[in-house]
Design an enzyme around this catalytic site. Structure first.
Site, PDB file in Angstrom:
ATOM      1  N   ALA A 110      19.265  11.399   0.884  1.00 46.46           N
ATOM      2  CA  ALA A 110      20.117  10.707  -0.287  1.00 46.46           C
ATOM      3  C   ALA A 110      21.545  10.220   0.237  1.00 46.46           C
ATOM      4  O   ALA A 110      21.990  10.846   1.301  1.00 46.46           O
ATOM      5  CB  ALA A 110      20.480  11.739  -1.359  1.00 46.46           C
ATOM      6  N   GLY A 151      20.496   3.105   0.861  1.00 50.33           N
ATOM      7  CA  GLY A 151      21.424   2.611   1.818  1.00 50.33           C
ATOM      8  C   GLY A 151      20.869   1.937   2.903  1.00 50.33           C
ATOM      9  O   GLY A 151      21.385   1.184   3.580  1.00 50.33           O
ATOM     10  N   GLU A 196      10.897   3.978  -2.618  1.00 52.18           N
ATOM     11  CA  GLU A 196      11.555   5.580  -2.587  1.00 52.18           C
ATOM     12  C   GLU A 196      11.332   5.780  -4.197  1.00 52.18           C
ATOM     13  O   GLU A 196      10.852   6.980  -4.372  1.00 52.18           O
ATOM     14  CB  GLU A 196      12.785   5.654  -2.468  1.00 52.18           C
ATOM     15  CG  GLU A 196      13.129   5.489  -0.611  1.00 52.18           C
ATOM     16  CD  GLU A 196      14.319   5.461  -0.237  1.00 52.18           C
ATOM     17  OE1 GLU A 196      14.646   5.836   0.946  1.00 52.18           O
ATOM     18  OE2 GLU A 196      15.158   5.189  -0.953  1.00 52.18           O
TER      19      GLU A 196
END
Length: 233
Positions: A85, A98, A105
């Site tokens: 994360a 990111g 995901e």
């Protein structure tokens, strides 16, 4: 310990949650990569698992280290999803994406009985938003979509830039061909409200707010100790 060592510590702890015969969701990013490598070692020593990777890179790495992979079409229900994360907020709310794999995901997380996050202590925050929120969008109508996002944010009292992620001279493309806006809004105190508002905007495919998906996090502390955070009911 340095950041890379802490990622390995968290990844190694996550292996304790993996049981023989499990169907795994396998995340993306630098911490997930450490988990994949360690999982490959366990598979080489006789562990039987099968995984669904959340990015082309993760799938390629799995194959390189000997972790069997398949698709959600073949295995639509997974036992455990292990992922990293960018930020871990109150009650297991997350910012992810990111690396650009936020859509896959989230699909894999939703298909899993449990989502386990692995990270170092720098990712734990009191309020989400210091890390820019990734928003995956359709390539068509970019300027209209951005304007709608900015208008929505203003209505929620959020301020900051919404910028198109670039890869050199060209827009960054996800594995699924979407572009990404990175929204630097500072503090996100109502992630569920923002999540719902983003999904009302035509052109928004997915966003990096994960609300209600992760059940616990394995946090590697600076001294190498492990802290387990769990979602409150």
């Amino acid at each position: 310990m340095n950041a890379q060592e802490l990622k390995k510590v968290a990844a190694a702890k996550a292996l304790e949650f993996v049981q023989d015969g499990m169907r795994l969701g396998i995340g993306s990013g630098s911490t997930a990569n450490e988990f994949i490598r360690l999982l490959g070692e366990r598979v080489a020593n006789g562990l039987h698992v099968i995984g669904v990777a959340t990015s082309h890179y993760s799938e390629q790495l799995c194959r390189q280290v000997g972790v069997p992979v398949t698709t959600l079409e073949q295995i639509p229900e997974l036992d455990l999803d292990i992922d990293g994360a960018d930020e871990i907020g109150p009650n297991m709310t997350l910012i992810k994406g990111g690396g650009g794999a936020l859509l896959r995901e989230k699909i894999v997380a939703a298909a899993s009985h449990e989502m386990l996050i692995i990270a170092d202590e720098t990712k734990v925050v009191k309020t989400l938003g210091a890390f820019a929120l990734p928003i995956a969008v359709n390539q068509f109508g970019l300027s209209v979509t951005r304007s709608a996002i900015e208008k929505m944010a203003k209505g929620l009292g959020l301020s900051g830039k919404v910028t198109l992620r670039m890869n050199g001279d060209n827009p960054f493309k996800t594995d699924d061909g979407h572009f990404i806006f990175d929204a630097s809004w500072g503090h996100i105190v109502q992630p569920k409200l923002l999540s719902n508002a983003l999904f009302e905007i035509p052109g928004v495919i997915e966003h990096g707010l994960f609300v209600g998906l992760a059940s616990r996090s394995i946090i590697a502390m600076a001294d190498g100790q492990i802290k387990i955070l769990e979602k409150k009911c």
